[in-house]
Enzyme design. Structure first.
Site, PDB file in Angstrom:
ATOM      1  N   ASN A  69       0.941  -1.374   0.159  1.00 31.71           N
ATOM      2  CA  ASN A  69       0.048   0.131   0.019  1.00 31.71           C
ATOM      3  C   ASN A  69       0.997   1.253   0.076  1.00 31.71           C
ATOM      4  O   ASN A  69       1.750   1.445   0.924  1.00 31.71           O
ATOM      5  CB  ASN A  69      -0.782   0.037   1.320  1.00 31.71           C
ATOM      6  N   ASP A 111      -0.038   4.561   0.000  1.00 29.71           N
ATOM      7  CA  ASP A 111      -0.614   5.744   0.467  1.00 29.71           C
ATOM      8  C   ASP A 111      -0.008   6.703   1.267  1.00 29.71           C
ATOM      9  O   ASP A 111       0.184   7.942   0.837  1.00 29.71           O
ATOM     10  CB  ASP A 111      -1.795   5.327   1.421  1.00 29.71           C
ATOM     11  N   HIS A 112       0.837   6.152   2.061  1.00 29.09           N
ATOM     12  CA  HIS A 112       1.695   7.189   2.640  1.00 29.09           C
ATOM     13  C   HIS A 112       3.091   7.754   2.124  1.00 29.09           C
ATOM     14  O   HIS A 112       3.671   8.483   2.535  1.00 29.09           O
ATOM     15  CB  HIS A 112       2.031   6.476   4.014  1.00 29.09           C
ATOM     16  N   HIS A 153      -5.532   3.737  -1.347  1.00 31.76           N
ATOM     17  CA  HIS A 153      -6.917   3.929  -1.271  1.00 31.76           C
ATOM     18  C   HIS A 153      -7.354   5.364  -1.440  1.00 31.76           C
ATOM     19  O   HIS A 153      -6.658   6.401  -1.009  1.00 31.76           O
ATOM     20  CB  HIS A 153      -6.782   4.017   0.485  1.00 31.76           C
ATOM     21  N   ARG A 164      -9.500   8.233  -0.724  1.00 36.37           N
ATOM     22  CA  ARG A 164     -10.289   8.567   0.088  1.00 36.37           C
ATOM     23  C   ARG A 164     -11.213   9.614  -0.310  1.00 36.37           C
ATOM     24  O   ARG A 164     -10.872  10.349  -1.155  1.00 36.37           O
ATOM     25  CB  ARG A 164      -9.728   8.878   1.485  1.00 36.37           C
ATOM     26  N   ARG A 210      -6.835  12.792   1.192  1.00 38.70           N
ATOM     27  CA  ARG A 210      -5.905  13.087   2.038  1.00 38.70           C
ATOM     28  C   ARG A 210      -4.496  12.691   1.586  1.00 38.70           C
ATOM     29  O   ARG A 210      -3.478  13.097   1.989  1.00 38.70           O
ATOM     30  CB  ARG A 210      -6.218  12.958   3.495  1.00 38.70           C
ATOM     31  N   GLU A 253      -8.559   0.616  -3.043  1.00 33.24           N
ATOM     32  CA  GLU A 253      -9.465   0.526  -1.680  1.00 33.24           C
ATOM     33  C   GLU A 253     -10.430   2.073  -1.932  1.00 33.24           C
ATOM     34  O   GLU A 253      -9.929   3.126  -2.213  1.00 33.24           O
ATOM     35  CB  GLU A 253      -8.742   0.824  -0.598  1.00 33.24           C
ATOM     36  N   THR A 278      -8.560   3.538   8.652  1.00 28.39           N
ATOM     37  CA  THR A 278      -9.762   2.909   8.767  1.00 28.39           C
ATOM     38  C   THR A 278      -9.612   2.097   9.965  1.00 28.39           C
ATOM     39  O   THR A 278      -9.089   1.346  10.259  1.00 28.39           O
ATOM     40  CB  THR A 278      -9.617   1.857   7.462  1.00 28.39           C
ATOM     41  N   GLU A 332     -11.070  -9.287   2.915  1.00 25.87           N
ATOM     42  CA  GLU A 332      -9.886  -9.019   3.444  1.00 25.87           C
ATOM     43  C   GLU A 332     -10.171  -8.947   4.862  1.00 25.87           C
ATOM     44  O   GLU A 332     -11.086  -7.807   5.245  1.00 25.87           O
ATOM     45  CB  GLU A 332      -9.417  -7.682   2.950  1.00 25.87           C
ATOM     46  N   HIS A 380      -3.990  -4.655   7.652  1.00 21.98           N
ATOM     47  CA  HIS A 380      -4.105  -3.242   8.489  1.00 21.98           C
ATOM     48  C   HIS A 380      -3.268  -3.432   9.892  1.00 21.98           C
ATOM     49  O   HIS A 380      -3.400  -4.313  10.689  1.00 21.98           O
ATOM     50  CB  HIS A 380      -5.482  -3.177   9.017  1.00 21.98           C
TER      51      HIS A 380
HETATM   52  N1  PXP Z   1      -6.020  -2.888   4.290  1.00 23.56           N
HETATM   53  C1  PXP Z   1      -7.068  -2.245   4.083  1.00 23.56           C
HETATM   54  C2  PXP Z   1      -8.461  -2.487   3.557  1.00 23.56           C
HETATM   55  C3  PXP Z   1      -6.696  -0.855   4.630  1.00 23.56           C
HETATM   56  O1  PXP Z   1      -7.665   0.197   4.571  1.00 23.56           O
HETATM   57  C4  PXP Z   1      -5.460  -0.484   4.962  1.00 23.56           C
HETATM   58  C5  PXP Z   1      -5.068   0.895   5.314  1.00 23.56           C
HETATM   59  O2  PXP Z   1      -5.260   1.751   4.278  1.00 23.56           O
HETATM   60  C6  PXP Z   1      -4.431  -1.519   4.860  1.00 23.56           C
HETATM   61  C7  PXP Z   1      -4.768  -2.888   4.389  1.00 23.56           C
HETATM   62  C8  PXP Z   1      -3.057  -1.245   5.105  1.00 23.56           C
HETATM   63  O3  PXP Z   1      -3.037  -0.989   6.290  1.00 23.56           O
HETATM   64  P1  PXP Z   1      -1.689  -0.477   7.018  1.00 23.56           P
HETATM   65  O4  PXP Z   1      -1.279   0.928   6.497  1.00 23.56           O
HETATM   66  O5  PXP Z   1      -1.803  -0.217   8.550  1.00 23.56           O
HETATM   67  O6  PXP Z   1      -0.437  -1.290   6.602  1.00 23.56           O
END
Ligand code: PXP
Length: 244
Positions: free
Chosen positions: A9, A11-12, A45, A47, A51, A72, A103, A153, A195
């Protein structure tokens, strides 16, 4: 045991970029590096408040990455429209609250069932696989199956936090996840989990044979500051498959 896929992922990477505006660091470049390091998929994701990942990021990911994209998104008309226009490999429907930092729990499939069902139908009609992010709960798994989802998931947030605290409730939560994964597999649902996972919690949960994919973001991107994205992804992949 079967091979366990790692979805990264990104996102960050976008969170860091957005902290200063502009284009650096580029999450699409991170996705390319993740591919080179052996990631099996990219998760992002989009959103509702944008963000981190932006609409432009999704477009660029679809146009340029070699890996399947797991988009996502909240089950809303806007997100379904965006997904249908980009056609990612899969969409993972997640609950979304504006004020949350991340989430906070799985979807409650007992609420808005008919709307979620319509979202699933539209996505599947466009050959997009649908994943539902749910808590490890037999009742939710039954509903996911009835709603014709392809994948569930399992939310590992509670498990990951118990591992970090070395809490005695950890074994119960592990059993709950294992039982949920076994049950979902028996219903022919593909089972993913994610997560809050880090090296330690991912290694533990990887022992659940019914899991086919882990999606990990925050830890991988955070740890990359110290060890580099390539090395973190390689280590995570070899860790989660070491017991398989
Ligand atoms: N799976 C889902 C459905 C999520 O919403 C997230 C967070 O966006 C993740 C996995 C990944 O979580 P983390 O960033 O805490 O590893």
């Amino acid at each position: 045991m079967n091979y366990l896929r790692l979805g990264v992922n990104i996102d960050h990477v976008a969170t860091l970029r957005n902290a200063r505006g502009g284009h650096y660091p580029d999450p699409i470049l991170a996705a390319k590096y993740a591919y080179e390091a052996g990631a099996d998929g990219i998760t992002a994701h989009l959103r509702e408040d944008r963000r981190h990942i932006s609409d432009r990021d999704i477009k660029r990911l679809i146009e340029s990455i070699e890996l399947p994209l797991n988009l996502e998104m909240a089950p809303t008309d806007e997100m379904v429209r965006i997904a249908l226009s980009h056609r990612p490999n899969a969409c993972c429907l997640v609950p979304e609250k504006r004020q949350e930092l991340t989430t906070e729990g799985g979807l409650n499939l007992q609420k808005n069932t008919s709307f979620i069902s319509k979202c699933i139908e539209k996505l599947k009609n466009s050959n997009i696989k649908v994943s539902l992010f749910i808590d490890p709960d037999i009742h939710q798994i039954d509903l996911a199956s009835k709603l014709n989802a392809d994948i569930i998931e399992l939310h590992t947030g509670e498990f990951a936090s118990l591992v970090n605290k070395n809490d005695s409730k950890l074994d119960d939560e592990y059993l709950r996840l294992e039982e949920s994964a076994r049950y979902a597999d028996s219903l022919n649902l593909e089972v993913h989990a994610g997560h809050g996972l880090n090296y330690k919690s991912a290694l533990k949960i990887a022992k659940i044979e019914y899991l086919q994919e882990l999606n990990i973001g925050h830890f991988i991107i955070g740890e990359s500051i110290f060890s580099g994205l390539d090395s973190v992804i390689r280590k995570m992949k070899s860790n989660i498959n070491s017991s398989r």
